[in-house]
Design a protein around this motif. Structure first.
Motif, PDB file in Angstrom:
ATOM      1  N   TRP A  21      92.639  16.570 -18.291  1.00 15.82           N
ATOM      2  CA  TRP A  21      93.498  17.370 -19.145  1.00 15.82           C
ATOM      3  C   TRP A  21      93.960  16.566 -20.361  1.00 15.82           C
ATOM      4  N   ASP A  22      94.294  17.284 -21.432  1.00 14.33           N
ATOM      5  CA  ASP A  22      94.806  16.648 -22.644  1.00 14.33           C
ATOM      6  C   ASP A  22      96.317  16.462 -22.604  1.00 14.33           C
ATOM      7  N   ARG A  23      96.990  17.274 -21.784  1.00 12.28           N
ATOM      8  CA  ARG A  23      98.449  17.188 -21.653  1.00 12.28           C
ATOM      9  C   ARG A  23      98.820  17.279 -20.184  1.00 12.28           C
TER      10      ARG A  23
ATOM     11  N   GLU B  86     101.243  18.860 -18.982  1.00 13.77           N
ATOM     12  CA  GLU B  86     101.668  20.225 -18.653  1.00 13.77           C
ATOM     13  C   GLU B  86     100.500  21.110 -18.226  1.00 13.77           C
ATOM     14  N   ASP B  87      99.286  20.680 -18.536  1.00 13.73           N
ATOM     15  CA  ASP B  87      98.107  21.481 -18.196  1.00 13.73           C
ATOM     16  C   ASP B  87      97.573  21.196 -16.796  1.00 13.73           C
TER      17      ASP B  87
ATOM     18  N   GLU C 294      96.862  21.412 -13.117  1.00 18.45           N
ATOM     19  CA  GLU C 294      96.946  22.525 -12.162  1.00 18.45           C
ATOM     20  C   GLU C 294      97.275  21.955 -10.776  1.00 18.45           C
TER      21      GLU C 294
ATOM     22  N   GLU D 158     104.904  14.111 -15.044  1.00 15.53           N
ATOM     23  CA  GLU D 158     104.427  14.660 -16.312  1.00 15.53           C
ATOM     24  C   GLU D 158     105.024  13.898 -17.496  1.00 15.53           C
TER      25      GLU D 158
ATOM     26  N   LYS E 226      93.231  11.199 -22.718  1.00 14.08           N
ATOM     27  CA  LYS E 226      93.154  12.223 -21.690  1.00 14.08           C
ATOM     28  C   LYS E 226      93.747  11.726 -20.381  1.00 14.08           C
TER      29      LYS E 226
END
Length: 302
Positions: free
Chosen positions: A95-97, A99-100, A102, A136, A163
């Motif tokens: 993921w790039d963030r 918050e993404d 899962e 996070e 990433k």
């Protein structure tokens, strides 16, 4: 020094500021003197550390292959292309963030990493007890950092984009095998146990036949002997193949679950400020590393 301590954060901030305003060669010489107590010779590098300092200033950031192989995400494609995809730790997500991420789709145990530096790792042994918000926040903080600025490892600064990757949890008892490869030839290994953020509680240096080297690290507890695994020659052949495109690279493997996994390719161990005991091995290792063609091609001026 704990990463959450005030002194650690202050030092990191100072390093980033210095990197912006002071020439990289000057900062490298300063850090070299502070860490190793020696004057850094970039005009005629002779020791192992000096030659890697030269490479990290003048060659590594200009090499697309080095930058790709330093990137913990991009290197996976490189390893697959070389035919060793089956040695990769299974990838669970990227993921790039933060918050993404899962979270619901991840298993109870996994390892989170950032692709653009060292010690950007979070080992999750029980997802139920994980503070996701704190995690996070930490990951996003790391994503914003220029790891290459801390110790003038400029090839890390070239990694884009930053990433987060998630890999399968291999277990609590991982052994690390690191092959030091000079101009395409593995020469030595060091073996480490109790791996925590690439800071090993125990390490030992060994020749390729498993016999002990008369070399220690004062900052780690020494491993007196090692029994080579049955698949050692497979790792050795892979290290030789992966290293043939570089003047120097350390090819790292994880040993777990009665097999081996590719870990990473490291071009500047200890940020090219690796302490040697006895100190003479710094020069002896330097004699094995030929960077003469690189010096002619890239010169000595940044």
């Amino acid at each position: 020094m704990e990463r959450d301590s005030f002194l650690y954060k202050a030092r990191r901030t100072g390093q980033v500021v210095a990197h912006k305003f002071i020439p990289d060669t000057v900062m490298s010489k300063l850090y070299f003197k502070i860490v190793l107590g020696k004057k850094l010779n970039l005009d005629n590098p002779q020791t192992f550390n000096e030659k890697l300092q030269w490479c990290k200033l003048f060659y590594y950031p200009r090499s697309k292959r080095v930058v790709t192989c330093t990137d913990k995400y991009a290197v996976r494609k490189y390893i697959k292309k070389k035919g060793y995809g089956d040695t990769l730790t299974p990838l669970l997500g990227a993921w790039d963030r933060a918050e993404d991420i899962e979270w619901d789709k991840l298993p109870d145990q996994f390892v989170l990493k950032c692709n653009h530096g060292c010690a950007y790792n979070i080992v999750v042994s029980d997802k139920k007890t994980l503070d996701k918000k704190t995690t996070e926040k930490q990951l996003n903080t790391w994503l914003k950092e220029d790891f290459g600025a801390f110790n003038i490892e400029l090839h890390y600064s070239k990694i884009k984009p930053h990433k987060i990757i998630c890999e399968e949890f291999l277990g609590a008892n991982i052994t690390d095998y690191k092959f030091f490869c000079f101009n395409g030839e593995p020469k030595f290994i060091y073996v480490s146990n109790d791996l925590i953020h690439d800071r090993q509680a125990q390490i030992g240096f060994f020749y390729l036949d498993g016999s002990k080297m008369p070399l220690t690290r004062d900052d780690y507890t020494d491993i007196p002997e090692v029994k080579l695994p049955s698949f050692f020659n497979e790792m050795l052949d892979m290290a030789k193949d992966l290293s043939k495109d570089f003047p120097f690279v350390r090819v790292d493997f994880f040993l777990a679950n009665d097999t081996y996994y590719f870990a990473e390719l490291t071009f500047t161990p200890s940020a090219a400020m690796m302490p040697f005991n006895p100190d003479k091995y710094d020069l002896e290792w330097g004699k094995m590393l030929d960077i003469s063609e690189l010096e002619e091609k890239y010169g000595k001026k940044k």
